[in-house]
Design a protein around this motif. Sequence first.
Motif, PDB file in Angstrom:
ATOM      1  N   ARG A 244       6.485  -6.320   4.850  1.00 25.18           N
ATOM      2  CA  ARG A 244       6.016  -5.680   3.615  1.00 25.18           C
ATOM      3  C   ARG A 244       6.843  -6.108   2.394  1.00 25.18           C
ATOM      4  O   ARG A 244       7.248  -5.300   1.579  1.00 25.18           O
TER       5      ARG A 244
ATOM      6  N   HIS B 242       6.783  -7.794  -1.079  1.00 25.04           N
ATOM      7  CA  HIS B 242       5.789  -8.116  -2.095  1.00 25.04           C
ATOM      8  C   HIS B 242       5.902  -9.592  -2.455  1.00 25.04           C
ATOM      9  O   HIS B 242       6.908 -10.049  -2.992  1.00 25.04           O
TER      10      HIS B 242
ATOM     11  N   TYR C 250       6.497  -1.015  -2.053  1.00 23.24           N
ATOM     12  CA  TYR C 250       5.703  -1.485  -0.917  1.00 23.24           C
ATOM     13  C   TYR C 250       6.386  -1.239   0.429  1.00 23.24           C
ATOM     14  O   TYR C 250       5.973  -1.771   1.449  1.00 23.24           O
TER      15      TYR C 250
ATOM     16  N   ALA D 118      -0.586 -10.893   3.913  1.00 21.71           N
ATOM     17  CA  ALA D 118      -1.788 -10.077   4.006  1.00 21.71           C
ATOM     18  C   ALA D 118      -1.723  -9.011   2.920  1.00 21.71           C
ATOM     19  O   ALA D 118      -0.697  -8.321   2.781  1.00 21.71           O
ATOM     20  N   ASP D 119      -2.797  -8.888   2.144  1.00 15.96           N
ATOM     21  CA  ASP D 119      -2.855  -7.912   1.051  1.00 15.96           C
ATOM     22  C   ASP D 119      -1.683  -8.074   0.084  1.00 15.96           C
ATOM     23  O   ASP D 119      -1.145  -7.084  -0.433  1.00 15.96           O
ATOM     24  N   GLY D 120      -1.264  -9.324  -0.119  1.00 15.24           N
ATOM     25  CA  GLY D 120      -0.191  -9.593  -1.072  1.00 15.24           C
ATOM     26  C   GLY D 120       1.202  -9.315  -0.551  1.00 15.24           C
ATOM     27  O   GLY D 120       2.181  -9.425  -1.301  1.00 15.24           O
ATOM     28  N   LEU D 121       1.333  -8.987   0.737  1.00  9.59           N
ATOM     29  CA  LEU D 121       2.632  -8.673   1.324  1.00  9.59           C
ATOM     30  C   LEU D 121       3.012  -9.736   2.347  1.00  9.59           C
ATOM     31  O   LEU D 121       2.217 -10.103   3.211  1.00  9.59           O
TER      32      LEU D 121
END
Length: 490
Positions: free
Chosen positions: A318, A320, A369, A286-289
């Motif tokens: 989280r 990346h 992140y 989600a959102d690149g994580l």
Amino acid sequence: MSKKAVLGTLAAAIALAYGGGTWLAGSKVKSSYEAALDEVPKQTALVRVVERSYERGFFGAVSTVTLELGCAADAALQVPAVKPAAEKDQEEEEETATPFKAVRITFRDTIRHGPFAGGTLAAATIDSELVFDVKGQAKAEQIFGKAKPLTAHTKMAFDGAYTTDLAVAPAGLAEEGKARFAWQGAQLRIETNGARTHVRYDLTMPGLDVGDARTGATLKMGKLTSKADMDKSAGWILATGKTEARLDSLEFAAPKGLGGAAGGEGKAVPAVLLQDIDIVAEATIADGLYASTGTFKGTGKIGDTKIDKFEMSSGGRRIHAAGYKKLADAWMQSSAANGCGKGGGKASQAAMKVLFDQLAPDLKAMAKYSPEIGLDRMLVEIGGKRGEISYTAGMAGVTDEDLQAPGMALLMKRGVLKASARLPMQWLEQIAATGAESGQTPPPEMMAGLVAQGEEKGFVKREGDDVTAQIEYAEGSLKLNGKPLGAPGQ
């Protein structure tokens, strides 16, 4: 036009259409094979396509592919040798100089082109099997008897999707006075969409039984079932979705001890029985994580002690995704990092250092992140008493300015660690009683006093019948049970 002429024209049109469909189906299957085989060496340095042939006919084809698993023969030429120190003995030198030897496996696929392939509406059906030379066939028959070790039947749809049913034959091997091995085989169904981005599978393994006659050690595994529904559009490393598995039982016993371990001869190891084991793993992006969790739980018994419940959950959050994939791909595609090349383990260590130095900026960038990994919970219940352990480690609050600092300085400033433990006092007394017999621990009657001393010094806390401890490191300071201890080294 006469009726006969019309029928003849219609028959010719159908034949032409069928022939065209068959030709198109054959072309599609061949291009799919070529694309799949071209991708193999891009995944890892330890798998290569060394031979491939595709003999295509009108109604079908035969594909033969040989894969090499392990270090490539020319890996030693690609990796600088690590010269062993002069004082090392010959055994150490040989140990560090030899990468593990590659093995080759050959598959043969018999392909029937559609649109009616093997009596079914499909672009193609494919029957796959292993191919052995005379020596390999003899070894296979020792283990699998006359059955084919591995067979697979694949149905390929017109959009490129496919379903494969794969079976591994039961296997057995017994050497009188040495060891025995009995495996009841496996069945696997795999379903993949035409874009090769979505995969589902169902796996069944009826059981396994291994024994060592010399030590009396046995390992028995009951029925294992597993299923998964995954999205691999970002690659296998970042596959998301859910995987579930259940293992009926896992049993290990060594009544004469583990003879292979130094001093282990004759020392019995308590029998271990785990039952009704459930495993669940989930991953998301989600959102690149990237985030993943895994849970392992069941019941069991160790020696005479019944385990009412055990549960272990771990995961990462989280992470990346792009950075993680770059790091993973670089490692998988490095021959030296995988133990290949002249110098073996030493070369691998040197290559890993070079690789780490090259990827250090990407690794540091991932810290922005706030990544976190850990053992979220490990719980055991015995006799109505419960013990728990957990820890997490990660980074928090990293700024662009922080990224200019050396890696260790960044870790000390922005690293975060949390750990906690809760154990029943009764367990500590029982552990002390067991250890006291060999003089390894104080007698159990002293345990209460030792815990009281630890509590007085702030190392542990008493909460009812339990002994607890918590440790936390953040922003360069350390806390034990909520009380600051100052920065390390002060």
